[in-house]
Design a protein around this motif. Structure first.
Motif, short mmCIF file in Angstrom:
data_model
loop_
_atom_site.label_atom_id
_atom_site.label_comp_id
_atom_site.label_asym_id
_atom_site.label_seq_id
_atom_site.Cartn_x
_atom_site.Cartn_y
_atom_site.Cartn_z
N GLY A 91 0.80 -1.20 -0.09
CA GLY A 91 0.06 0.14 0.04
C GLY A 91 0.92 1.25 0.10
N GLU A 92 2.15 1.02 0.24
CA GLU A 92 3.12 2.42 0.17
C GLU A 92 3.80 2.43 -1.10
OE1 GLU A 92 5.42 1.96 3.73
OE2 GLU A 92 3.94 0.80 4.49
N ASP A 93 3.49 1.57 -2.05
CA ASP A 93 4.29 1.93 -3.40
C ASP A 93 3.90 2.95 -4.21
OD1 ASP A 93 5.75 1.58 -5.91
OD2 ASP A 93 5.79 -0.59 -5.49
N PRO A 94 4.25 3.70 -4.51
CA PRO A 94 3.68 5.09 -5.24
C PRO A 94 3.57 4.62 -6.77
CG PRO A 94 6.14 5.57 -5.08
CD PRO A 94 5.75 4.31 -3.93
N ASN A 95 4.46 3.73 -7.22
CA ASN A 95 4.23 3.45 -8.76
C ASN A 95 3.12 2.32 -8.90
OD1 ASN A 95 6.45 4.58 -9.75
ND2 ASN A 95 7.76 3.51 -8.47
N SER A 96 2.33 1.99 -7.74
CA SER A 96 1.38 0.91 -7.96
C SER A 96 -0.19 1.41 -8.55
CB SER A 96 1.13 0.10 -6.82
OG SER A 96 0.18 -0.76 -6.94
N LEU A 97 -0.64 0.91 -9.21
CA LEU A 97 -1.81 1.55 -9.83
C LEU A 97 -3.04 1.62 -8.60
CD1 LEU A 97 -3.50 2.32 -12.23
CD2 LEU A 97 -4.35 0.10 -12.36
N THR A 203 12.12 -8.37 -8.89
CA THR A 203 13.29 -8.98 -9.66
C THR A 203 13.17 -9.54 -11.04
OG1 THR A 203 14.82 -8.64 -7.98
CG2 THR A 203 15.69 -10.03 -9.59
N TYR A 204 12.23 -10.50 -10.72
CA TYR A 204 11.51 -11.54 -11.71
C TYR A 204 10.84 -10.71 -12.89
CZ TYR A 204 9.00 -14.64 -14.69
OH TYR A 204 8.28 -15.12 -15.72
N VAL A 205 9.91 -9.71 -12.35
CA VAL A 205 9.23 -8.96 -13.40
C VAL A 205 10.27 -7.87 -14.40
CG1 VAL A 205 7.28 -7.25 -13.77
CG2 VAL A 205 6.92 -9.35 -12.11
N ALA A 243 9.30 2.36 -16.04
CA ALA A 243 10.11 0.90 -15.95
C ALA A 243 9.39 0.75 -14.40
CB ALA A 243 11.66 1.18 -15.51
N ALA A 244 9.30 1.48 -13.36
CA ALA A 244 8.76 1.08 -12.13
C ALA A 244 7.05 0.90 -12.38
CB ALA A 244 8.87 2.20 -11.12
N GLU A 245 6.63 1.70 -12.95
CA GLU A 245 5.01 1.63 -13.48
C GLU A 245 4.62 0.23 -14.11
OE1 GLU A 245 3.86 6.29 -14.08
OE2 GLU A 245 4.25 5.20 -15.82
N LEU A 246 5.60 -0.11 -15.04
CA LEU A 246 5.35 -1.32 -15.82
C LEU A 246 5.57 -2.38 -14.99
CD1 LEU A 246 4.58 -2.51 -18.40
CD2 LEU A 246 7.21 -2.30 -19.14
N THR A 247 6.26 -2.54 -14.23
CA THR A 247 6.84 -3.66 -13.10
C THR A 247 5.79 -3.81 -12.27
OG1 THR A 247 9.41 -3.17 -13.36
CG2 THR A 247 8.23 -4.69 -11.37
N ASN A 248 5.10 -2.77 -11.58
CA ASN A 248 4.18 -2.76 -11.10
C ASN A 248 2.77 -3.29 -11.40
OD1 ASN A 248 4.63 -1.87 -7.94
ND2 ASN A 248 5.82 -0.69 -9.33
N MET A 249 2.48 -2.81 -12.79
CA MET A 249 1.56 -3.36 -13.48
C MET A 249 1.28 -4.51 -13.52
SD MET A 249 -1.41 -1.90 -15.06
CE MET A 249 -1.00 -0.03 -15.53
N ARG A 251 2.98 -7.01 -12.11
CA ARG A 251 3.04 -7.72 -10.61
C ARG A 251 1.47 -7.69 -10.48
NH1 ARG A 251 6.58 -4.99 -6.59
NH2 ARG A 251 5.74 -6.60 -5.38
N GLY A 252 0.99 -6.52 -10.36
CA GLY A 252 -0.78 -6.37 -9.97
C GLY A 252 -1.47 -7.41 -10.73
N LEU A 253 -1.45 -7.39 -12.27
CA LEU A 253 -2.02 -8.09 -13.10
C LEU A 253 -1.86 -9.62 -12.79
CD1 LEU A 253 -1.52 -6.22 -16.49
CD2 LEU A 253 -3.66 -6.40 -15.07
N ILE A 254 -0.53 -10.14 -12.25
CA ILE A 254 -0.46 -11.52 -12.08
C ILE A 254 -1.16 -11.90 -10.93
CG2 ILE A 254 1.49 -13.22 -11.29
CD1 ILE A 254 3.26 -11.65 -13.35
N ILE A 255 -1.03 -11.11 -9.86
CA ILE A 255 -1.51 -11.46 -8.45
C ILE A 255 -3.17 -11.50 -8.71
CG2 ILE A 255 -2.23 -10.53 -6.05
CD1 ILE A 255 0.84 -9.25 -6.00
N ALA A 256 -3.84 -10.29 -9.23
CA ALA A 256 -4.93 -10.32 -9.42
C ALA A 256 -5.79 -11.04 -10.40
CB ALA A 256 -5.49 -8.84 -9.70
N GLY A 257 -4.89 -11.51 -11.36
CA GLY A 257 -5.08 -12.59 -12.46
C GLY A 257 -5.26 -13.77 -12.13
#
Length: 419
Positions: A91-97, A203-205, A243-249, A251-257
């Motif tokens: 919840g603290e990541d500024p680059n997370s949607l 790191t993986y993403v 880059a950070a926005e894309l990584t978080n996007m 990651r979020g899609l994998i978890i929510a998906g």
């Protein structure tokens, strides 16, 4: 009835102690604390695992208001903001949607939302069916009993999101542990485990995106997967994704998906097995399938909590409860879905329910991007399972089933079945 939060806190905390998260009901159902508070104190105080106190709202109209009113913000990154956990949290990541407000949130969402329209989701239906049939072939070939959670419920949405994103099939097993760890709400050593999982996942993403970027540079046109689309995406008002926005996007899609879809399906199958007349009706009347999925989504939502919001100014909620500027608010969709003022006999599981306007995918700017895809996945998976295993039943007594604890997601540890 208008109720002011300040006059109801002590009454509300009498039975549950006021400490979040609350104990789930039988078979992972909505915590009884939500029902008690909805009746006696619809806007009341709770203590989060971090020790911070926030307001909990439990009525449908209030929950809807918190998630749609722009006076409630997801930006909780300022000093002194309420926190779910005392340690670092996503919840603290500024680059997370999920942590952004408009207009930043709207910019990123516009870039990716084309991949998740109803039309785009329907295009995936044949592939989803093929994956479901193949997985069930393997389950049937291995013979009963089987853990439907491990063998079918989780591999299906995982395979779909991997294909959609362009993730190598061999890597899909990596994703099982990371999301579970990141969604944990427990303290102690779990805090370090969350940190390590977050670093490993990011790191993986990063490496996955770098591989796509290198491969794209060597090809005349991008591959038809979402990561390549995101690498080339440009919004009319903004530059390419950072880059950070894309990584978080990603990651979020994998978890929510996969995590929530798999748990909703597992819980939905259990609900049908526990209500054999409804399961029989679904087999006899395939036209009930879409409604059955909506009832699974309403009654078996695996997330008992919600993402915190904070009030940017004083707000009076529809119930009359008052939220002061700077106060944190938790507005769980599972509580909205059980509100008797909105749903007739909300605790009953009824696949023929009409006017089922549940909030399981959220509402407002943060409405779930993958809602359309999840619906298709659940419809296909349930149809294939019900059709091909007409004698499906639990392989253990209901009382022997165990549930995951200490997580934002309330799901079964396993679903042993036979046929």
């Amino acid at each position: 009835m208008a109720v002011d939060s300040s006059s109801t806190v002590s009454d509300a905390a009498g039975d549950d102690g006021g400490a979040y998260p609350f104990e789930p009901g039988p078979f992972g159902s909505c915590p009884a604390a939500y029902r008690r508070r909805r009746k006696d104190a619809p806007v009341s105080t709770i203590a989060l695992p971090s020790g911070d106190e926030v307001l909990l709202v439990t009525r449908y109209d209030d929950i809807r208001e918190v998630h749609t009113n722009p006076d409630f913000s997801r930006n909780l990154r300022y000093p002194g903001a309420p926190r779910m956990l005392a340690t670092a949290d996503f919840g603290e990541d500024p680059n997370s949607l999920i942590n952004m407000d408009p207009p930043e949130h709207a910019r990123l969402r516009r870039i990716v939302q084309g991949a998740f329209t109803p039309r785009a989701a329907e295009k995936w239906r044949p592939q989803i069916r093929a994956i479901a049939e193949e997985l069930l072939d393997e389950v049937i070939a291995a013979g009963p009993p089987a853990d439907l959670r491990t063998a079918f419920a989780f591999p299906l949405p995982m395979e779909v999101i991997c294909r959609l994103l362009g993730v190598p099939p061999k890597d899909s097993t990596l994703f099982r542990g990371w999301p579970e760890t990141l969604l944990s709400l427990t303290g102690g050593s779990a805090a370090q485990e969350r940190l390590e999982a977050g670093i490993a996942f990011a790191t993986y993403v990063d490496e996955l995106v770098a591989d796509h970027r290198r491969a794209a540079a060597a090809r005349p046109s991008p591959r038809p997967d979402l990561i390549d689309e995101l690498l080339n995406a440009r919004d009319e008002d903004a530059d390419q994704l950072g880059a950070a926005e894309l990584t978080n996007m990603v990651r979020g899609l994998i978890i929510a998906g996969h995590e929530t879809t798999a748990n909703a399906f597992t819980r939905g199958v259990l609900a049908l097995l526990r209500h054999p007349q409804q399961l029989a009706a679904l087999r006899e009347h395939p036209e009930l399938l879409a409604g059955a999925v909506e009832e699974v989504l309403r009654a078996e939502i695996p997330g008992h909590g919600a993402l915190l919001r904070v009030a940017k100014r004083d707000v009076r909620l529809p119930s009359g409860g008052q939220v002061r500027t700077g106060q944190g608010v938790l507005a769980p969709f599972v509580a909205a879905n059980q509100d008797p003022d909105r749903f007739t006999e909300p605790e009953a599981f009824d696949i023929a329910r009409t006017d089922n306007r549940h909030l399981s995918f959220g509402i407002g700017p943060h409405y779930c991007l993958g809602a359309n895809l999840a619906r298709v996945e659940l419809q296909v998976a349930l149809e294939v399972l019900v059709t091909r295993l007409p004698n499906l039943r639990l392989a253990v007594a209901e009382e022997e089933l165990s549930w995951a604890a200490g997580s934002r997601v309330c799901g079964l540890d396993a679903l042993p079945v036979t046929w």
